[in-house]
Design a protein around this motif. Structure first.
Motif, PDB file in Angstrom:
ATOM      1  N   THR A  50      -2.331   1.172  -8.775  1.00  0.00           N
ATOM      2  CA  THR A  50      -2.391   1.750  -7.429  1.00  0.00           C
ATOM      3  C   THR A  50      -2.976   0.805  -6.377  1.00  0.00           C
ATOM      4  OG1 THR A  50      -4.564   2.733  -7.875  1.00  0.00           O
ATOM      5  CG2 THR A  50      -2.624   4.073  -8.372  1.00  0.00           C
ATOM      6  N   ALA A  51      -3.577  -0.307  -6.785  1.00  0.00           N
ATOM      7  CA  ALA A  51      -4.156  -1.250  -5.814  1.00  0.00           C
ATOM      8  C   ALA A  51      -3.080  -1.724  -4.844  1.00  0.00           C
ATOM      9  CB  ALA A  51      -4.771  -2.434  -6.549  1.00  0.00           C
ATOM     10  N   GLY A  52      -3.342  -1.543  -3.551  1.00  0.00           N
ATOM     11  CA  GLY A  52      -2.399  -1.988  -2.526  1.00  0.00           C
ATOM     12  C   GLY A  52      -1.112  -1.187  -2.467  1.00  0.00           C
ATOM     13  N   ILE A  53      -1.123   0.019  -3.014  1.00  0.00           N
ATOM     14  CA  ILE A  53       0.103   0.820  -3.073  1.00  0.00           C
ATOM     15  C   ILE A  53       0.586   1.239  -1.681  1.00  0.00           C
ATOM     16  CG2 ILE A  53      -1.043   3.061  -3.333  1.00  0.00           C
ATOM     17  CD1 ILE A  53       1.123   3.725  -5.457  1.00  0.00           C
ATOM     18  N   VAL A  54      -0.363   1.393  -0.744  1.00  0.00           N
ATOM     19  CA  VAL A  54       0.016   1.690   0.644  1.00  0.00           C
ATOM     20  C   VAL A  54       0.202   0.339   1.340  1.00  0.00           C
ATOM     21  CG1 VAL A  54      -0.635   2.850   2.788  1.00  0.00           C
ATOM     22  CG2 VAL A  54      -1.248   3.857   0.580  1.00  0.00           C
ATOM     23  N   ASN A  55       1.383  -0.222   1.147  1.00  0.00           N
ATOM     24  CA  ASN A  55       1.689  -1.565   1.625  1.00  0.00           C
ATOM     25  C   ASN A  55       2.682  -1.506   2.797  1.00  0.00           C
ATOM     26  OD1 ASN A  55       4.073  -0.861   0.344  1.00  0.00           O
ATOM     27  ND2 ASN A  55       3.673  -2.143  -1.454  1.00  0.00           N
ATOM     28  N   LYS A  56       3.218  -2.656   3.144  1.00  0.00           N
ATOM     29  CA  LYS A  56       4.140  -2.733   4.288  1.00  0.00           C
ATOM     30  C   LYS A  56       5.350  -1.837   4.090  1.00  0.00           C
ATOM     31  CE  LYS A  56       6.789  -6.026   7.065  1.00  0.00           C
ATOM     32  NZ  LYS A  56       7.143  -7.459   7.248  1.00  0.00           N
ATOM     33  N   SER A  57       5.895  -1.866   2.878  1.00  0.00           N
ATOM     34  CA  SER A  57       7.073  -1.053   2.581  1.00  0.00           C
ATOM     35  C   SER A  57       6.762   0.433   2.700  1.00  0.00           C
ATOM     36  CB  SER A  57       7.578  -1.382   1.170  1.00  0.00           C
ATOM     37  OG  SER A  57       8.633  -0.531   0.796  1.00  0.00           O
ATOM     38  N   PHE A  58       5.603   0.844   2.176  1.00  0.00           N
ATOM     39  CA  PHE A  58       5.229   2.252   2.225  1.00  0.00           C
ATOM     40  C   PHE A  58       5.019   2.713   3.661  1.00  0.00           C
ATOM     41  CE2 PHE A  58       2.251   5.744   2.394  1.00  0.00           C
ATOM     42  CZ  PHE A  58       2.681   6.598   1.382  1.00  0.00           C
ATOM     43  N   ILE A  59       4.227   1.965   4.422  1.00  0.00           N
ATOM     44  CA  ILE A  59       3.922   2.384   5.795  1.00  0.00           C
ATOM     45  C   ILE A  59       5.182   2.369   6.653  1.00  0.00           C
ATOM     46  CG2 ILE A  59       2.516   1.931   7.836  1.00  0.00           C
ATOM     47  CD1 ILE A  59       0.435   0.660   6.023  1.00  0.00           C
ATOM     48  N   SER A  60       6.073   1.417   6.396  1.00  0.00           N
ATOM     49  CA  SER A  60       7.335   1.371   7.135  1.00  0.00           C
ATOM     50  C   SER A  60       8.176   2.608   6.867  1.00  0.00           C
ATOM     51  CB  SER A  60       8.129   0.117   6.751  1.00  0.00           C
ATOM     52  OG  SER A  60       7.453  -1.051   7.142  1.00  0.00           O
ATOM     53  N   SER A  61       8.009   3.180   5.666  1.00  0.00           N
ATOM     54  CA  SER A  61       8.785   4.376   5.325  1.00  0.00           C
ATOM     55  C   SER A  61       8.207   5.633   5.965  1.00  0.00           C
ATOM     56  CB  SER A  61       8.846   4.548   3.805  1.00  0.00           C
ATOM     57  OG  SER A  61       7.584   4.950   3.279  1.00  0.00           O
ATOM     58  N   MET A  62       6.972   5.567   6.458  1.00  0.00           N
ATOM     59  CA  MET A  62       6.363   6.716   7.128  1.00  0.00           C
ATOM     60  C   MET A  62       7.028   6.972   8.470  1.00  0.00           C
ATOM     61  SD  MET A  62       2.304   5.932   6.348  1.00  0.00           S
ATOM     62  CE  MET A  62       1.727   7.263   7.419  1.00  0.00           C
ATOM     63  N   ARG A  63       6.958   8.217   8.918  1.00  0.00           N
ATOM     64  CA  ARG A  63       7.470   8.555  10.245  1.00  0.00           C
ATOM     65  C   ARG A  63       6.720   7.767  11.311  1.00  0.00           C
ATOM     66  NH1 ARG A  63       7.565  15.221  10.204  1.00  0.00           N
ATOM     67  NH2 ARG A  63       9.385  15.488   8.837  1.00  0.00           N
ATOM     68  N   LYS A  64       7.417   7.361  12.341  1.00  0.00           N
ATOM     69  CA  LYS A  64       6.744   6.691  13.461  1.00  0.00           C
ATOM     70  C   LYS A  64       5.754   7.664  14.090  1.00  0.00           C
ATOM     71  CE  LYS A  64       7.508   4.462  17.942  1.00  0.00           C
ATOM     72  NZ  LYS A  64       6.508   3.417  17.693  1.00  0.00           N
ATOM     73  N   GLY A  65       4.510   7.223  14.220  1.00  0.00           N
ATOM     74  CA  GLY A  65       3.473   8.067  14.804  1.00  0.00           C
ATOM     75  C   GLY A  65       2.710   8.908  13.804  1.00  0.00           C
ATOM     76  N   ALA A  66       3.070   8.825  12.521  1.00  0.00           N
ATOM     77  CA  ALA A  66       2.363   9.599  11.497  1.00  0.00           C
ATOM     78  C   ALA A  66       0.951   9.066  11.296  1.00  0.00           C
ATOM     79  CB  ALA A  66       3.130   9.558  10.171  1.00  0.00           C
ATOM     80  N   LEU A  67       0.087   9.922  10.761  1.00  0.00           N
ATOM     81  CA  LEU A  67      -1.310   9.564  10.542  1.00  0.00           C
ATOM     82  C   LEU A  67      -1.551   9.237   9.071  1.00  0.00           C
ATOM     83  CD1 LEU A  67      -2.997  12.468  12.578  1.00  0.00           C
ATOM     84  CD2 LEU A  67      -2.224  10.226  13.411  1.00  0.00           C
ATOM     85  N   LEU A  68      -2.484   8.307   8.836  1.00  0.00           N
ATOM     86  CA  LEU A  68      -2.847   7.906   7.478  1.00  0.00           C
ATOM     87  C   LEU A  68      -4.343   8.134   7.286  1.00  0.00           C
ATOM     88  CD1 LEU A  68      -2.173   6.502   4.765  1.00  0.00           C
ATOM     89  CD2 LEU A  68      -2.543   4.306   5.920  1.00  0.00           C
ATOM     90  N   VAL A  69      -4.700   8.884   6.247  1.00  0.00           N
ATOM     91  CA  VAL A  69      -6.097   9.197   5.944  1.00  0.00           C
ATOM     92  C   VAL A  69      -6.398   8.741   4.520  1.00  0.00           C
ATOM     93  CG1 VAL A  69      -7.775  11.053   5.581  1.00  0.00           C
ATOM     94  CG2 VAL A  69      -6.210  11.143   7.545  1.00  0.00           C
ATOM     95  N   ASN A  70      -7.538   8.076   4.339  1.00  0.00           N
ATOM     96  CA  ASN A  70      -7.924   7.608   3.006  1.00  0.00           C
ATOM     97  C   ASN A  70      -9.370   8.003   2.722  1.00  0.00           C
ATOM     98  OD1 ASN A  70      -8.125   6.328   0.550  1.00  0.00           O
ATOM     99  ND2 ASN A  70      -8.169   4.252   1.376  1.00  0.00           N
TER     100      ASN A  70
END
Length: 306
Positions: free
Chosen positions: A198-218
């Motif tokens: 799971t290290a680095g799983i939220v990467n460029k590819s993942f975030i690019s797949s998110m809706r534009k303007g979506a929020l990310l919480v960790n």
């Protein structure tokens, strides 16, 4: 007679040989330190995350390693509440609110509600379950991923005295559904355990797949997020906001460029730091120490990992 010492971090390697139990919070125990623990019977994390312990080294030296399950102490509940705090802070534009107060402006900024949003819980373990329970009354759609969905008990909630159950999760998925779920969510919440997979799983590819303007919480571990990918997508505006209780390095540099964005909120790894969870975990630590002192080999209240 039990003896309890609060040892400074830099002194641990020199004195660890004198102890039978080590309760750790933020320190890293590598193979070198563990090799000096000649009398150690148990290394116990004051919480859930064990990435700071070299479990293989402990196993090699015959030392048991354990964590305190979050569902039994209120830790998972505390973390779930923090996730909602960060969501609401981003939706209601907390940083801009502070500016409005300082500039004596009324009725600004215009925020958003959780109502009607789709929330993707990435990792439906103890924290994810508690988060889903608390999100339900906000009128959101909940989608979640988990490697294995073992029983209905993980996704249902008793709703009234008649025994009617409401599903906690509207759509269930697995690791293969991460990008598809991300593309359908207004808010993504990371609740995964940090490991090699799971290290680095939220990467460029993942975030690019998110809706534009979506929020990310960790509220899990900082290493789940790729720093450069997050910074790049905040800069471009594709990522609508970031709320983190955990960072890539801790303590996090308060002058880091990523904190300059208005749509970034950070808290100092305090999601599980509540009076309720700390008292519960402290009781478990005390109970385990008494059990070991009494010679018991069947320790209760903790979860062994080796």
């Amino acid at each position: 007679m039990l003896s309890v010492d609060d040892v400074p971090l830099d002194a641990v390697p020199d004195v660890i040989k004198n102890y039978h139990i080590c309760v750790m919070k933020n320190m890293r125990l590598d193979s070198n330190v563990i090799s000096r623990a000649n009398q150690m019977k148990l290394i116990m994390q004051f919480g859930v995350g064990l990435e700071g312990v070299d479990v293989d080294a402990a196993t090699k030296h015959g030392i048991k390693v354990a964590r305190i399950p979050g569902d039994a102490t209120g830790n998972a509940v505390s973390c779930a509440e923090m996730a909602i705090y960060l969501m609401l802070g981003l939706l209601r534009k907390q940083k801009e609110i502070q500016v409005s107060i300082e500039e004596k402006k009324l009725g600004e900024p215009v925020g958003e509600t959780l109502l009607g949003k789709t929330v993707f819980i990435m990792g439906f373990g103890n924290i994810g379950i508690e988060l889903a329970k608390r999100l339900r009354p906000f009128g959101v759609k909940i989608i979640a991923t988990k490697r294995r969905w073992s029983s209905n008990s993980e996704v249902t909630l008793q709703s009234n005295a008649n025994g009617i159950t409401d599903d906690l999760v509207d759509e269930k998925g697995s690791h293969e559904d991460l990008h598809r779920f991300a593309s359908n969510a207004d808010i993504v919440v990371c609740c995964l355990i940090l490991n090699k997979e799971t290290a680095g799983i939220v990467n460029k590819s993942f975030i690019s797949s998110m809706r534009k303007g979506a929020l990310l919480v960790n509220i899990a571990r900082g290493g789940l997020l790729d720093y450069e990918a997050v910074a790049q997508h905040l800069q471009s505006g594709h990522l609508g906001g970031l709320g983190i209780d955990v960072a890539w390095t801790e303590p996090f540099d308060p002058s880091d460029p990523i904190l300059k964005f208005n749509d970034v909120l950070i808290t100092p790894h305090v999601a599980g730091v509540t009076e309720n969870s700390y008292r519960s975990m402290a009781k478990i630590v005390g109970d385990v120490a008494l059990q070991i002192h009494a010679g018991s080999t069947q320790l209760t209240g903790i979860e062994f990992v080796n």
